[in-house]
Write an enzyme that holds these catalytic residues in place. Structure first.
Site, PDB file in Angstrom:
ATOM      1  N   LYS A  24       4.939  14.433  -1.490  1.00  0.00           N
ATOM      2  CA  LYS A  24       6.031  13.485  -1.747  1.00  0.00           C
ATOM      3  C   LYS A  24       7.261  14.225  -2.271  1.00  0.00           C
ATOM      4  O   LYS A  24       8.391  13.958  -1.844  1.00  0.00           O
ATOM      5  CB  LYS A  24       5.570  12.413  -2.753  1.00  0.00           C
ATOM      6  CG  LYS A  24       4.595  11.427  -2.144  1.00  0.00           C
ATOM      7  CD  LYS A  24       3.967  10.491  -3.165  1.00  0.00           C
ATOM      8  CE  LYS A  24       2.909   9.625  -2.468  1.00  0.00           C
ATOM      9  NZ  LYS A  24       2.180   8.744  -3.382  1.00  0.00           N
ATOM     10  N   GLN A  46       0.902   7.582  -9.308  1.00  0.00           N
ATOM     11  CA  GLN A  46      -0.011   8.044  -8.260  1.00  0.00           C
ATOM     12  C   GLN A  46      -1.408   7.457  -8.498  1.00  0.00           C
ATOM     13  O   GLN A  46      -1.970   7.587  -9.583  1.00  0.00           O
ATOM     14  CB  GLN A  46      -0.056   9.584  -8.249  1.00  0.00           C
ATOM     15  CG  GLN A  46      -0.895  10.184  -7.149  1.00  0.00           C
ATOM     16  CD  GLN A  46      -0.359   9.862  -5.743  1.00  0.00           C
ATOM     17  OE1 GLN A  46       0.844   9.819  -5.516  1.00  0.00           O
ATOM     18  NE2 GLN A  46      -1.259   9.612  -4.815  1.00  0.00           N
ATOM     19  N   ASP A  78       6.882   1.499  -4.764  1.00  0.00           N
ATOM     20  CA  ASP A  78       5.576   1.373  -4.107  1.00  0.00           C
ATOM     21  C   ASP A  78       5.267  -0.093  -3.799  1.00  0.00           C
ATOM     22  O   ASP A  78       4.329  -0.386  -3.060  1.00  0.00           O
ATOM     23  CB  ASP A  78       4.466   1.946  -5.007  1.00  0.00           C
ATOM     24  CG  ASP A  78       3.958   3.293  -4.518  1.00  0.00           C
ATOM     25  OD1 ASP A  78       4.265   3.657  -3.366  1.00  0.00           O
ATOM     26  OD2 ASP A  78       3.251   3.969  -5.288  1.00  0.00           O
TER      27      ASP A  78
END
Ligand code: NAD
Length: 281
Positions: free
Chosen positions: A52, A96, A119
């Site tokens: 990422k 994460q 997200d």
């Protein structure tokens, strides 16, 4: 059979995003910023976070990885998120996943400012997604939609079957397909006769994490098949679909790797830039 090539499409998208960040910098002095919180030392998570950060670098998004030891108190992580919520140079914050077992993801995800939730896992944004409102859609299902749409797949009216019902993959996938006008079946571990559902699908999207779960007898002739699953077997990356046998029956299919995976990261960048454009300066 044609391949839904996520590697190629994501490269094009990243090129477009790079131009967008350049433009944001020149016209408004904004460099989009993404913070990634990594708790513990899971090897796969570390690798995803590195990927990422590299992708951010490629398109001109500033990224910072905040590593936190597993044994921290929940409140310490919450304090970090709150600090990031207040940082005007960070447009996106993500945690994460998976988190170490003793930490409930939902307790942390709800702390992220909704306008920085790139997200799309905050229940507020999840609710907006299910009501068909503009929001940050979770990156993997959003990537699947882009992959289908960019290849001219008309979703309206299709019988779709989503296998897997997690909050990060299956459920938001079903919501996006429903919003696009598909009739959606959602299958999961307790589904009694999986094949009965998959065989009816014009569009089959599988996100489970069990290699070869979907065999050729479970797929309708001419179906579009999207494989989100990732398993590592004998050092190789495998999807949930028995690709070699299933592919000849399909009209479109994603490879693994090179299908949905690269699209996920591209959509994270897109969501971060979308958030940056809404900066109030
Ligand atoms: P998860 O374990 O949270 O959810 C798995 C889902 O599959 C659950 O809803 C479960 O009920 C269902 N399931 C399990 N066994 C089943 C069976 N035999 N039949 C039908 N349903 C079954 O996993 P997740 O986080 O949703 O991830 C799913 C897969 O997608 C994993 O392989 C993961 O690595 C992969 N993934 C890929 C990307 C990507 O970018 N390509 C992104 C996220 C996740």
């Amino acid at each position: 059979m044609r391949l839904l090539d996520g590697k190629k499409l994501s490269a094009q998208i990243k090129e477009d995003l790079r131009k967008e960040t350049q433009n944001l910098k020149e016209t408004r002095g904004i460099i989009p910023g993404l913070a990634v919180i990594l708790v513990g030392s899971d090897a796969a998570s570390e690798l995803y976070v590195q990927m990422k950060a590299k992708a951010c670098d490629e398109v001109g998004v500033y990224s910072v990885v905040h590593k936190m030891p597993e044994n921290l108190k929940l409140q310490d992580i919450i304090d970090t998120i709150k600090m990031m919520n207040g940082n005007p140079f960070l447009d996106g914050i993500l945690i994460q996943l998976p988190l170490p077992k003793h930490i409930y993801a939902s307790e942390l995800l709800e702390q992220i400012a909704i306008e920085k939730d790139v997200d799309g896992f905050h229940p507020h944004n999840f609710g907006r997604l299910f009501t068909g409102l503009d929001t940050f859609a979770p990156c993997t299902p959003l990537g699947v939609m882009r992959l289908l749409e960019s290849n001219g797949v008309e979703i309206k009216g299709l019988n779709a079957c989503v296998v897997g019902a997690s909050n990060i993959v299956g459920r938001p996938m079903a919501a996006l397909l429903l919003n696009a006008g598909a009739t959606v079946d959602i299958c999961h571990i307790f589904t009694r006769d999986l094949a009965e559902h998959t065989k009816r699908a014009d569009l089959l999207v599988v996100g489970v994490g069990k290699a070869d779960l979907i065999s050729e007898d479970m797929v309708k002739e001419g179906a579009i098949v999207v494989d989100i699953g990732i398993s590592r077997i004998d050092g190789k990356t495998r999807g949930d679909v028995a690709f070699d046998k299933v592919a000849p029956k399909t009209s479109w299919i994603t490879p693994v790797p090179g299908g949905v995976g690269p699209m996920t990261i591209a959509m994270l960048l897109a969501n971060t830039i979308k958030a940056a454009k809404k900066r109030k300066i």
